[in-house]
Enzyme design. Structure first.
Site, PDB file in Angstrom:
ATOM      1  N   SER A 159       0.804  -1.228   0.000  1.00 27.51           N
ATOM      2  CA  SER A 159       0.000   0.000   0.000  1.00 27.51           C
ATOM      3  C   SER A 159       0.837   1.279   0.000  1.00 27.51           C
ATOM      4  CB  SER A 159      -0.942   0.014   1.205  1.00 27.51           C
ATOM      5  OG  SER A 159      -0.213   0.177   2.410  1.00 27.51           O
ATOM      6  N   LYS A 166       0.818   4.383   6.923  1.00 27.89           N
ATOM      7  CA  LYS A 166       0.276   5.274   5.891  1.00 27.89           C
ATOM      8  C   LYS A 166       0.932   6.647   6.052  1.00 27.89           C
ATOM      9  CE  LYS A 166      -2.861   2.089   4.892  1.00 27.89           C
ATOM     10  NZ  LYS A 166      -2.653   1.192   3.737  1.00 27.89           N
TER      11      LYS A 166
END
Length: 248
Positions: free
Chosen positions: A59, A132
């Site tokens: 990701s 993230k």
């Protein structure tokens, strides 16, 4: 003349052997003391300063690749405030990750992993955390996408060099969104925008896609392994320059 003097202590039978045994015992004792002190120091560093994680998913590509190992600064956000652009590791706010099956290990491997984890050289709980990039801070108005395909924070469009998009794609998000970040929370997104289950796609969870600041373990500072990937992780302050702190 006959020498009737008693043998000195150093010349008594067995003295040299005893001295050697005592020397070995002291050496082993010193090694154990050094090991315990090093273990304690490493444990304290891992608990309060830095620790290691590995990257389990794609990701954050191409900033981070699967199986990269990173060093995380745990002073942020405890003592150092989080800023936009920081790459952060955080505990699942609830509903982001699928349940993980218990890892089965033999006792020896489990013991080694426990010691390595205690000193911060292994991260058996990496699969229980996420990583993230911080896009929105408390109070920020985050929207996407403008006619140029850009995301905006507090009405300021972002030019994001760290984002990975499919060939020919210009929109930095497959889906539009318009949110205001609540107090004590963050809006986070993966750099691999079309392959990241981040804040955009967790709006149905209890936290509605926002990550509580209290869930942040720390900021990722550096890729530590493999050595061919060694690099400091940039927070790209120029991307977020000029953005008002909040709009409300």
């Amino acid at each position: 003349m006959t020498d009737n003097s008693l043998p000195t202590r150093s010349n008594r039978p067995g003295t040299e052997t005893k001295r050697k045994k005592r020397g070995v015992a002291l050496f082993i004792r010193d090694l154990l003391v050094i090991f315990v002190v090093a273990l304690l120091i490493s444990f304290l560093i891992k608990t309060f300063l830095v620790r290691s994680f590995y990257i389990p998913s794609g990701s954050m590509e191409t900033t981070l690749l699967v199986n990269d190992r990173i060093i995380v600064n745990q002073l942020e956000p405890k003592l150092i405030p989080i800023t936009r652009g920081d790459v952060v590791v955080f505990r699942d706010p609830g509903g982001w990750l699928l349940p993980q099956a218990p890892l089965e290990q033999n006792p020896v491997v489990a013991a080694v992993d426990w010691v390595m984890a205690a000193v911060g050289l292994a991260a058996p709980d990496s699969n229980d955390h996420l990583i993230k990039r911080v896009i929105g801070l408390p109070g920020d108005h985050v929207t996407c996408c403008n006619p140029l395909g850009q995301m905006s924070v507090n009405e300021v469009p972002l030019s994001e060099p760290y984002v990975t998009l499919p060939a020919g794609e210009t929109r930095v998000s497959q889906d539009d969104f318009d949110v205001v970040v609540p107090d004590g929370s963050l809006w986070v997104m993966g750099d691999n925008r079309y392959n990241s289950k981040d804040s955009r796609y967790n709006t149905e969870t209890p936290g509605k896609g926002f990550v509580p600041v209290d869930n942040v373990v720390g900021r990722a500072l550096v890729i530590s392994w493999p050595t061919s990937r060694w690099a400091w992780l940039d927070d790209y302050p120029e991307v977020f320059q000029g953005i008002p702190t909040e709009t409300r």
